[in-house]
Design a protein around this motif. Sequence first.
Motif, PDB file in Angstrom:
ATOM      1  N   THR A 115       0.835  -1.206   0.000  1.00  0.00           N
ATOM      2  CA  THR A 115       0.000   0.000   0.000  1.00  0.00           C
ATOM      3  C   THR A 115       0.863   1.248   0.000  1.00  0.00           C
ATOM      4  O   THR A 115       0.604   2.212  -0.730  1.00  0.00           O
ATOM      5  CB  THR A 115      -0.917  -0.001   1.229  1.00  0.00           C
ATOM      6  OG1 THR A 115      -1.762  -1.152   1.186  1.00  0.00           O
ATOM      7  CG2 THR A 115      -1.780   1.255   1.262  1.00  0.00           C
ATOM      8  N   ALA A 119       1.037   3.850  -3.063  1.00  0.00           N
ATOM      9  CA  ALA A 119       0.677   5.234  -2.745  1.00  0.00           C
ATOM     10  C   ALA A 119       1.775   6.183  -3.216  1.00  0.00           C
ATOM     11  O   ALA A 119       1.495   7.282  -3.710  1.00  0.00           O
ATOM     12  CB  ALA A 119       0.443   5.384  -1.244  1.00  0.00           C
ATOM     13  N   ASP A 425      -7.346   5.772  -5.746  1.00  0.00           N
ATOM     14  CA  ASP A 425      -6.407   6.179  -4.701  1.00  0.00           C
ATOM     15  C   ASP A 425      -6.261   5.037  -3.708  1.00  0.00           C
ATOM     16  O   ASP A 425      -7.149   4.765  -2.904  1.00  0.00           O
ATOM     17  CB  ASP A 425      -6.912   7.434  -3.988  1.00  0.00           C
ATOM     18  CG  ASP A 425      -5.854   8.035  -3.073  1.00  0.00           C
ATOM     19  OD1 ASP A 425      -4.904   7.312  -2.722  1.00  0.00           O
ATOM     20  OD2 ASP A 425      -5.983   9.222  -2.721  1.00  0.00           O
ATOM     21  N   ARG A 427      -4.419   4.729  -1.133  1.00  0.00           N
ATOM     22  CA  ARG A 427      -4.387   5.108   0.280  1.00  0.00           C
ATOM     23  C   ARG A 427      -5.780   5.160   0.878  1.00  0.00           C
ATOM     24  O   ARG A 427      -5.973   4.865   2.049  1.00  0.00           O
ATOM     25  CB  ARG A 427      -3.710   6.471   0.440  1.00  0.00           C
ATOM     26  CG  ARG A 427      -2.202   6.441   0.241  1.00  0.00           C
ATOM     27  CD  ARG A 427      -1.626   7.827   0.255  1.00  0.00           C
ATOM     28  NE  ARG A 427      -2.098   8.620  -0.874  1.00  0.00           N
ATOM     29  CZ  ARG A 427      -1.739   9.867  -1.105  1.00  0.00           C
ATOM     30  NH1 ARG A 427      -0.925  10.478  -0.280  1.00  0.00           N
ATOM     31  NH2 ARG A 427      -2.185  10.524  -2.159  1.00  0.00           N
ATOM     32  N   ARG A 428      -6.761   5.543   0.054  1.00  0.00           N
ATOM     33  CA  ARG A 428      -8.120   5.666   0.577  1.00  0.00           C
ATOM     34  C   ARG A 428      -8.860   4.340   0.619  1.00  0.00           C
ATOM     35  O   ARG A 428      -9.978   4.271   1.130  1.00  0.00           O
ATOM     36  CB  ARG A 428      -8.909   6.671  -0.261  1.00  0.00           C
ATOM     37  CG  ARG A 428      -8.345   8.088  -0.162  1.00  0.00           C
ATOM     38  CD  ARG A 428      -9.233   9.094  -0.864  1.00  0.00           C
ATOM     39  NE  ARG A 428      -8.702  10.445  -0.738  1.00  0.00           N
ATOM     40  CZ  ARG A 428      -9.278  11.524  -1.246  1.00  0.00           C
ATOM     41  NH1 ARG A 428     -10.412  11.396  -1.929  1.00  0.00           N
ATOM     42  NH2 ARG A 428      -8.746  12.712  -1.080  1.00  0.00           N
ATOM     43  N   TYR A 430      -7.826   1.767   2.258  1.00  0.00           N
ATOM     44  CA  TYR A 430      -7.682   1.258   3.611  1.00  0.00           C
ATOM     45  C   TYR A 430      -8.305   2.238   4.596  1.00  0.00           C
ATOM     46  O   TYR A 430      -8.041   3.441   4.558  1.00  0.00           O
ATOM     47  CB  TYR A 430      -6.207   1.051   3.947  1.00  0.00           C
ATOM     48  CG  TYR A 430      -5.627  -0.171   3.281  1.00  0.00           C
ATOM     49  CD1 TYR A 430      -5.462  -1.357   3.970  1.00  0.00           C
ATOM     50  CD2 TYR A 430      -5.264  -0.150   1.936  1.00  0.00           C
ATOM     51  CE1 TYR A 430      -4.941  -2.488   3.352  1.00  0.00           C
ATOM     52  CE2 TYR A 430      -4.750  -1.268   1.305  1.00  0.00           C
ATOM     53  CZ  TYR A 430      -4.588  -2.435   2.024  1.00  0.00           C
ATOM     54  OH  TYR A 430      -4.085  -3.546   1.413  1.00  0.00           O
ATOM     55  N   GLY A 431      -9.175   1.707   5.450  1.00  0.00           N
ATOM     56  CA  GLY A 431      -9.809   2.554   6.449  1.00  0.00           C
ATOM     57  C   GLY A 431      -8.763   3.184   7.358  1.00  0.00           C
ATOM     58  O   GLY A 431      -7.811   2.533   7.795  1.00  0.00           O
ATOM     59  N   ARG A 432      -8.950   4.452   7.636  1.00  0.00           N
ATOM     60  CA  ARG A 432      -7.996   5.144   8.493  1.00  0.00           C
ATOM     61  C   ARG A 432      -8.248   4.786   9.958  1.00  0.00           C
ATOM     62  O   ARG A 432      -9.380   4.541  10.359  1.00  0.00           O
ATOM     63  CB  ARG A 432      -8.146   6.658   8.310  1.00  0.00           C
ATOM     64  CG  ARG A 432      -7.811   7.138   6.905  1.00  0.00           C
ATOM     65  CD  ARG A 432      -7.980   8.637   6.808  1.00  0.00           C
ATOM     66  NE  ARG A 432      -7.644   9.134   5.488  1.00  0.00           N
ATOM     67  CZ  ARG A 432      -7.734  10.416   5.139  1.00  0.00           C
ATOM     68  NH1 ARG A 432      -8.151  11.312   6.024  1.00  0.00           N
ATOM     69  NH2 ARG A 432      -7.410  10.796   3.914  1.00  0.00           N
ATOM     70  N   ALA A 481     -13.759  -0.330  -0.793  1.00  0.00           N
ATOM     71  CA  ALA A 481     -12.898   0.319   0.196  1.00  0.00           C
ATOM     72  C   ALA A 481     -13.259  -0.142   1.610  1.00  0.00           C
ATOM     73  O   ALA A 481     -14.418  -0.446   1.916  1.00  0.00           O
ATOM     74  CB  ALA A 481     -13.018   1.839   0.094  1.00  0.00           C
ATOM     75  N   THR A 483     -13.509   0.386   5.826  1.00  0.00           N
ATOM     76  CA  THR A 483     -14.147   1.422   6.644  1.00  0.00           C
ATOM     77  C   THR A 483     -13.148   1.976   7.650  1.00  0.00           C
ATOM     78  O   THR A 483     -12.233   1.275   8.095  1.00  0.00           O
ATOM     79  CB  THR A 483     -15.372   0.865   7.396  1.00  0.00           C
ATOM     80  OG1 THR A 483     -14.953  -0.245   8.207  1.00  0.00           O
ATOM     81  CG2 THR A 483     -16.421   0.387   6.410  1.00  0.00           C
ATOM     82  N   ASP A 484     -13.329   3.252   7.987  1.00  0.00           N
ATOM     83  CA  ASP A 484     -12.450   3.891   8.966  1.00  0.00           C
ATOM     84  C   ASP A 484     -12.698   3.322  10.358  1.00  0.00           C
ATOM     85  O   ASP A 484     -13.819   2.922  10.703  1.00  0.00           O
ATOM     86  CB  ASP A 484     -12.687   5.404   9.001  1.00  0.00           C
ATOM     87  CG  ASP A 484     -12.245   6.078   7.713  1.00  0.00           C
ATOM     88  OD1 ASP A 484     -11.452   5.459   6.972  1.00  0.00           O
ATOM     89  OD2 ASP A 484     -12.694   7.209   7.448  1.00  0.00           O
TER      90      ASP A 484
END
Length: 724
Positions: A115, A119, A425, A427-428, A430-432, A481, A483-484
Amino acid sequence: MLEDVRAAENELIFALDIGTRSVVGLIVEAVGDTYRVIDQAIQEHDERSMLDGQIHDVVAVAKVIQQIKEELEQRNGPLHKVAVAAAGRSLRTRRVRMDMPLSRNAFITREDVLTLEFAAVQESQAQLAKELNEEDATRYYCVGYSVVNYYLDGELIGSLVDQRGDNASVDVIATFLPRVVVDSLIAALKRCDLDMQALTLEPIAAINVLIPVTMRRLNIALVDIGAGTSDVALTEEGAITAYGMVPVAGDEITDALMNAFLLDFPVAEEVKRRLTSQESVTFTDILGMEQTLPSAEIIAGIEKEVQQLAEKIAFKIVELNGKAPQAVMLIGGGSLTPGLPEKVAHVLKIPAARVAVRGADAIRQYIGENDLLSGPEFVTPVGIAVAARRHPLRYITAHVNGMAVRIFDLRKMTLGDALIAAGIDIRRLYGRPGLAMSITVNGRMKIIPGGHGTPPVIEKNGEAASLDAAIADGDTLDVTAGTDGENASVQVKDLLEHIETLDITYNGKPLSLEPIARVNGETCPLDTWLADRSEVELRLPRTIEEVLHAIGEKIGDVATTVPLQFQLNGQSYSFPTSQTVLEVNGRTAAMTDTLRQGDELVYRVEQLPTPTIRDVIPVEEWVQETISVHFNGQLVVLPVTEVAITQDGQPVQPDDLVIDGADIRVKTAPASTPVFSDVFRYVDVSLEKPERESVTTFVMLINKEVATFQSELKSGDQLELYWE
């Protein structure tokens, strides 16, 4: 086995080198690893339809390609597929460092590293688009990337997998090719009914035939000097490390000849070609005058421009390489410019023998003795034919979330490459992690981490896959994607590492008390949710008041019990209706007293009886005037005024109960003058006649004078009463 069979078969390759000045077409026969050029055709552009390696007029270029195709078809039969090359100057290389915060105490996985790498590639793609004022970053195909270094918390590290820290970083060099370059090539070929058999890059094509694998660890500069530009490629450690372009080339030398000897462009081009093969050159200038001059004299007239060309090429090499390379190879028609190799060597400060023009002699292993190919301008087209068989740049078409994506198949292409090409993207995906909280507990900072974000759900052809999974033509990729993570949340009780209790006896029953909590100065229950930056104090109860609060007793019950309310002569008064019993180990205590393990605490609220009027209003205090007399020697005080008491307008006695909310009125008034008989209300006296026969007379005296029961009294009187 299949590769062995293919290698044994003969294969005809139609290769095209579409240059700024002309188009070169070759028919190459490949047998195993042996290549033989069997036909060639060259056609110059009628107009400037190519500029800096980019097709500016698809129709005009297609017209020249069609002429080449028809000429070769007349001698070799129908041609349907072609191998072409994209100019090296069209490539863009970017180096980017990308950082990624890490979850505390979590180990870095292979997916995390991928990732981070992808990125970084996307960031370099975005920077390139921004630099070139492109709104859509996917207009540039990523044709490869390599990792330079990994870092953990700012320190260089060999691998990030299974490491742990606060921040991970990666340095990546990524190479991109503008989509318009490929699209314009395909458009021009389709107009000629040609399919792209393979696409390569001009520097790669030339290096493949000029520099064997065993030499590619050397730091070598390859310069393709064409008509309008000079393309520079650098190799080191077995790879092409950089590309560049100098916007000067053969046309600048032609222009110098035109100005020095008054020639038109075609004549100047012809003179330039003859300078290296003839001792003298005959030409006719624009005034119609024919001249014959020694080649050395003509070369001297353009020495300044040759020096400038050499300097710009050398400066670009140093700019890209950071230093002078070990050797320089010059190819292309412009490399034949007289004196150019020596001047490049002089500027680079390397031996002249290390700068050489490589022509047909350098590729004999591929073409044999072929009089048709005699100059350095044929190196690239031969390299295109070889690369088409050895290192073709093919396409993979995959569908990402229903969208068709075309990817260069330069290496083992992965699912991550497809996502980059689709403009997703990574990076987006993966949930933050959720936001952390900082809490101060008993003066010490404590960090509460947020929840982990979830990874994306990635499927290839309906099955779970990872970012580094290999993909093939026609694969279907579905990406959802993650989830955060939830933001950090904590209750007071979650901060207790171990629970201690205060054990006492309360009203005869054993009681264990948990710690009490104060949040930002306010007492709160242990299940209170905390806000970020809260200041928390956790400890066992200390005082009786804290203990009673902890068990839920309402300490204010006594104070807040509704008292008995009444009015006295228009003024409001209250009287308590209850009282508190507070004892520790049998002794009266106060709310601020400290409790210890094992103490016995008694706490209760008792109701008080309803008071009488005498309790709240002592009647004696309302007597205004009195007189004093002596009765048989005993002092007696007699009132000379009288008190009238009413409650809510009704006469009452001092011993009557007070009614809540009553209006009590007390009045005093002069009483009648006291008489002898009034004394009997204050003293005990017997008026019965004694049984003795000698007692016959009842004597009543005031100041030794005979009186009666109705005789009036005054202060100081001496009263006597007896039987005589």
